[in-house]
Design an enzyme around this catalytic site. Structure first.
Site, PDB file in Angstrom:
ATOM      1  N   TYR A 190      -1.665  14.201   9.422  1.00 22.12           N
ATOM      2  CA  TYR A 190      -2.272  13.046   8.742  1.00 22.12           C
ATOM      3  C   TYR A 190      -3.588  12.633   9.404  1.00 22.12           C
ATOM      4  O   TYR A 190      -4.348  11.853   8.834  1.00 22.12           O
ATOM      5  CB  TYR A 190      -1.340  11.831   8.748  1.00 22.12           C
ATOM      6  CG  TYR A 190      -0.004  12.010   8.081  1.00 22.12           C
ATOM      7  CD1 TYR A 190       0.301  13.133   7.304  1.00 22.12           C
ATOM      8  CD2 TYR A 190       0.985  11.040   8.231  1.00 22.12           C
ATOM      9  CE1 TYR A 190       1.546  13.282   6.706  1.00 22.12           C
ATOM     10  CE2 TYR A 190       2.225  11.178   7.635  1.00 22.12           C
ATOM     11  CZ  TYR A 190       2.513  12.300   6.879  1.00 22.12           C
ATOM     12  OH  TYR A 190       3.744  12.427   6.298  1.00 22.12           O
ATOM     13  N   LEU A 213       8.802   5.863  -4.109  1.00 29.16           N
ATOM     14  CA  LEU A 213       8.470   5.192  -5.366  1.00 29.16           C
ATOM     15  C   LEU A 213       7.889   6.170  -6.384  1.00 29.16           C
ATOM     16  O   LEU A 213       7.269   5.766  -7.374  1.00 29.16           O
ATOM     17  CB  LEU A 213       7.493   4.041  -5.103  1.00 29.16           C
ATOM     18  CG  LEU A 213       8.003   2.993  -4.103  1.00 29.16           C
ATOM     19  CD1 LEU A 213       6.961   1.903  -3.874  1.00 29.16           C
ATOM     20  CD2 LEU A 213       9.317   2.386  -4.581  1.00 29.16           C
ATOM     21  N   ILE A 264      10.349   5.243   3.378  1.00 27.13           N
ATOM     22  CA  ILE A 264       9.091   4.997   4.089  1.00 27.13           C
ATOM     23  C   ILE A 264       7.923   4.872   3.091  1.00 27.13           C
ATOM     24  O   ILE A 264       7.021   5.710   3.073  1.00 27.13           O
ATOM     25  CB  ILE A 264       8.808   6.084   5.149  1.00 27.13           C
ATOM     26  CG1 ILE A 264       8.968   7.497   4.554  1.00 27.13           C
ATOM     27  CG2 ILE A 264       9.716   5.912   6.345  1.00 27.13           C
ATOM     28  CD1 ILE A 264       8.448   8.598   5.473  1.00 27.13           C
ATOM     29  N   ARG A 293       1.267  -5.554  -1.243  1.00 24.20           N
ATOM     30  CA  ARG A 293       2.291  -4.590  -1.645  1.00 24.20           C
ATOM     31  C   ARG A 293       3.246  -4.291  -0.497  1.00 24.20           C
ATOM     32  O   ARG A 293       4.448  -4.125  -0.700  1.00 24.20           O
ATOM     33  CB  ARG A 293       1.630  -3.302  -2.147  1.00 24.20           C
ATOM     34  CG  ARG A 293       2.600  -2.261  -2.691  1.00 24.20           C
ATOM     35  CD  ARG A 293       3.453  -2.785  -3.839  1.00 24.20           C
ATOM     36  NE  ARG A 293       2.668  -3.329  -4.914  1.00 24.20           N
ATOM     37  CZ  ARG A 293       2.078  -2.618  -5.875  1.00 24.20           C
ATOM     38  NH1 ARG A 293       2.177  -1.298  -5.882  1.00 24.20           N
ATOM     39  NH2 ARG A 293       1.394  -3.204  -6.832  1.00 24.20           N
TER      40      ARG A 293
END
Length: 279
Positions: A52, A190, A228, A236
């Site tokens: 990342y 999500l 996560i 949010r």
């Protein structure tokens, strides 16, 4: 390790907060800001990875937050290009140095054929023995490879981090994790935003005065699955954390499970030598 009143799951002696904050695709500036804010909101589990390119920023965010390090569960991952013996341990040390903290959990990011799973797991255990992490696990391992890795490991594999959301069935892999005394961690919980417009999830959300995202995260946590979610928006992140004051009924849980389809996977970067479980 104190995690306030948050729900947690235990894998052996390792206790993990069920709701974490992910940092995939977060640029360093956003990662630092959002990790600090997430911890101030109340999150106590932070997830990152070497690939990342934001581990240093994550560590800075932890320090900025003012939350004591011992109150935080921190996960990072070894990238597949570093699986060779020696390379893996060096990346584990580099990650710990970049974070400024020893991670609580170090994962193998994806399964790989070479080096063998057995050799890679041996190197991962050696990284743990050298003090570069407190515990170890895997990510994106189908059941067959998950079992193979667990059998090869001296230390317990405390989780398998994989894609999981209402559009994807994980029945077999969850049963495997249970059999191995391990856990499942859900990335893209999500479904990259798809759940926001789902009629079924919306209906369940309205019944509880919650959002589709909150209902989906609650669905995961009620299964004992670690989630996560990640976001660049503080509002949010606060919304995602507000899932501890309601509970889904068995019928509502089943309605979300029924949304799974064979085409539900959104991110498939597994080596073609490996095959996902069928359900």
């Amino acid at each position: 390790m104190p995690f306030s009143d948050q729900p947690t799951v235990k894998s052996g002696d390792v206790e993990i907060p069920l709701l974490g904050f992910g940092t995939w695709q977060l640029e360093p500036e956003d990662a630092r800001r959002m990790v600090a804010e997430a911890l101030r909101i109340g999150y106590r589990h932070i997830d990152t990875a070497w690939i990342y390119k934001n581990e240093k920023a994550v560590g800075d965010g932890i320090r900025d937050s003012g939350v004591p390090r011992e109150d935080i569960f921190l996960t990072t991952k070894i990238w597949v290009a570093h699986f060779a013996d020696g390379d893996l341990q060096r990346q584990a040390e580099e990650s710990a140095d970049s974070l400024g903290f020893t991670p609580d959990l170090l994962l193998l990011h994806w399964p790989k054929t070479t080096p063998s799973i057995e050799d890679t797991i041996a190197s991962l255990n050696d990284a743990r023995d050298k003090g570069f992490t407190r515990s170890i696990g895997v990510s994106n391992y189908p059941s067959k490879e998950f079992r193979r890795a667990a059998e090869a490991s001296k230390a317990p594999l405390v989780t398998n981090q994989v894609e999981y959301h209402p559009y994807l069935s994980l029945h077999t892999l969850m049963a495997t994790a249970n059999e191995l005394g391990s856990t499942i961690t859900a990335w893209s919980p999500l479904a990259q935003g798809k759940i926001a417009d789902d009629a079924t999830i919306k209906e369940v959300a309205e019944a509880h005065g919650k959002t589709p995202g909150q209902v989906t995260l609650r669905w995961l946590v009620q299964q004992g699955v670690i989630a996560i979610p990640r976001t660049t928006k503080e509002t949010r992140a606060r919304e995602n954390f507000d899932i501890l004051d309601f509970e889904l009924t068995g019928e509502e849980m089943d309605r979300l499970h029924a949304l799974a389809t064979p085409e539900g996977r959104l991110g498939d970067w597994i080596d073609p030598e490996f095959q996902w479980d069928r359900d």
